[in-house]
Design a protein around this motif. Structure first.
Motif, PDB file in Angstrom:
ATOM      1  N   SER A  86       0.819  -1.223   0.000  1.00 35.38           N
ATOM      2  CA  SER A  86       0.000   0.000   0.000  1.00 35.38           C
ATOM      3  C   SER A  86       0.848   1.266   0.000  1.00 35.38           C
ATOM      4  CB  SER A  86      -0.957   0.001   1.196  1.00 35.38           C
ATOM      5  OG  SER A  86      -0.245  -0.066   2.423  1.00 35.38           O
ATOM      6  N   ASP A  87       1.999   1.253   0.690  1.00 35.52           N
ATOM      7  CA  ASP A  87       2.862   2.441   0.702  1.00 35.52           C
ATOM      8  C   ASP A  87       3.381   2.756  -0.698  1.00 35.52           C
ATOM      9  OD1 ASP A  87       2.520   2.633   3.422  1.00 35.52           O
ATOM     10  OD2 ASP A  87       4.439   1.721   3.933  1.00 35.52           O
ATOM     11  N   CYS A  88       3.760   1.709  -1.425  1.00 32.72           N
ATOM     12  CA  CYS A  88       4.273   1.909  -2.786  1.00 32.72           C
ATOM     13  C   CYS A  88       3.199   2.474  -3.697  1.00 32.72           C
ATOM     14  CB  CYS A  88       4.790   0.591  -3.347  1.00 32.72           C
ATOM     15  SG  CYS A  88       6.103  -0.162  -2.360  1.00 32.72           S
ATOM     16  N   VAL A  89       1.974   1.973  -3.562  1.00 27.34           N
ATOM     17  CA  VAL A  89       0.872   2.464  -4.387  1.00 27.34           C
ATOM     18  C   VAL A  89       0.577   3.926  -4.061  1.00 27.34           C
ATOM     19  CG1 VAL A  89      -1.577   2.165  -4.932  1.00 27.34           C
ATOM     20  CG2 VAL A  89      -0.103   0.159  -4.654  1.00 27.34           C
ATOM     21  N   ALA A  90       0.626   4.280  -2.777  1.00 28.49           N
ATOM     22  CA  ALA A  90       0.390   5.671  -2.381  1.00 28.49           C
ATOM     23  C   ALA A  90       1.453   6.593  -2.968  1.00 28.49           C
ATOM     24  CB  ALA A  90       0.367   5.775  -0.857  1.00 28.49           C
ATOM     25  N   GLU A  91       2.714   6.165  -2.976  1.00 25.11           N
ATOM     26  CA  GLU A  91       3.786   6.981  -3.548  1.00 25.11           C
ATOM     27  C   GLU A  91       3.608   7.137  -5.056  1.00 25.11           C
ATOM     28  OE1 GLU A  91       7.856   6.349  -2.388  1.00 25.11           O
ATOM     29  OE2 GLU A  91       7.216   5.212  -0.635  1.00 25.11           O
ATOM     30  N   LEU A  92       3.112   6.093  -5.698  1.00 23.87           N
ATOM     31  CA  LEU A  92       2.864   6.167  -7.137  1.00 23.87           C
ATOM     32  C   LEU A  92       1.763   7.178  -7.433  1.00 23.87           C
ATOM     33  CD1 LEU A  92       3.481   4.951  -9.942  1.00 23.87           C
ATOM     34  CD2 LEU A  92       1.714   3.254  -9.483  1.00 23.87           C
ATOM     35  N   GLU A  93       0.705   7.159  -6.656  1.00 27.30           N
ATOM     36  CA  GLU A  93      -0.386   8.118  -6.860  1.00 27.30           C
ATOM     37  C   GLU A  93       0.059   9.545  -6.567  1.00 27.30           C
ATOM     38  OE1 GLU A  93      -3.987   6.288  -4.798  1.00 27.30           O
ATOM     39  OE2 GLU A  93      -4.644   6.779  -6.837  1.00 27.30           O
TER      40      GLU A  93
END
Length: 255
Positions: A86-93
């Motif tokens: 989830s942290d990686c997805v948040a950084e991508l967004e």
């Protein structure tokens, strides 16, 4: 219904704002003349597999383009891939990177997910390690293990697999990335779960070999992930296409 509309208003407004920014800044993209820099986030065992063919293509087609790599790893000890990444997805967004390449595909419809290649895990050891001569489950649990963890947490997916059988292991060391871990494995009696393709490409340089595990350690799709709205950027769409070609090269390379 009104509460739900209010809840959705902010994320919808952000998406529309992104669309307007992309359209406003849109320019014809010519890879041969571009001097852009793109940032790709991935675990080092993934970026190390994809980079050689990717950089070969960039050198030929777009010599002025630069690439930045961000190290991504899941949160250790999380029970599900959704929370682990989830942290990686948040950084991508948040546009901290242009593309994420990770072993996860359970994403909302606002993302484009493209499978680049498949990966599974083997047991990495120094050449001549006693485990390679007797790779049974008892031996696997009795030796000391190394885990790749970005925050030092020793609990990973292997521990969940073992716990399902009522088993456990001792994690004697954690290291922050797979490449550094190869140097450690080469000089110690530690063993570690490693991606098969990465180990086939780089293990020989360190005298580290791969042994099929006595239990199934997992099989994953390695996917490129981009917010759909971001693909309105012709340069980013070009990069995603190039990553797909690099994934094709990985599928036909050593494994």
């Amino acid at each position: 219904m009104r509460d739900r509309a209010t809840e959705l208003a902010e994320p919808v407004a952000e998406i529309l704002a992104r669309v307007r920014r992309v359209i406003a800044s849109a320019e014809p993209f010519d890879p041969a003349r571009s001097t852009r820099r793109f940032t790709i986030g991935a675990p080092d065992a993934v970026s190390s597999v994809l980079l050689p063919p990717l950089l070969d293509q960039i050198r030929l087609l777009a010599p002025g383009i630069d690439i930045g790599i961000r190290q991504l790893l899941p949160r250790q000890g999380e029970p599900s891939p959704t929370t682990a990444w989830s942290d990686c997805v948040a950084e991508l967004e948040a546009r901290a990177m242009d593309v994420a390449v990770i072993p996860f595909d359970g994403l909302p419809a606002r993302f484009t997910v493209d499978k680049l290649y498949e990966e599974d895990f083997v047991v990495a050891t120094r050449a001549g390690h006693r485990f390679a001569g007797d790779p049974c489950l008892d031996a696997y649990c009795s030796v000391q293990h190394m885990v790749v963890s970005n925050n030092g947490d020793p609990n990973g997916f292997v521990d969940r697999v073992l716990a399902e059988r009522g088993l456990s292991r001792r994690v004697a060391l954690t290291v922050p990335n797979f490449m550094f871990g190869l140097a450690v494995l080469a000089q110690t009696d530690l063993i570690s779960a490693y991606p098969r393709r990465f180990l086939a490409m780089y293990g020989g340089r360190f005298g580290v070999v791969g042994v099929d595990a006595p239990i199934r350690l997992g099989h994953f799709n390695i996917n490129s992930i981009v917010p759909k709205v971001a693909l309105m950027d012709a340069g980013l769409a070009w990069l995603v296409g190039l990553l797909k070609q690099s994934g094709n090269a990985a599928r036909t390379g050593p494994a």
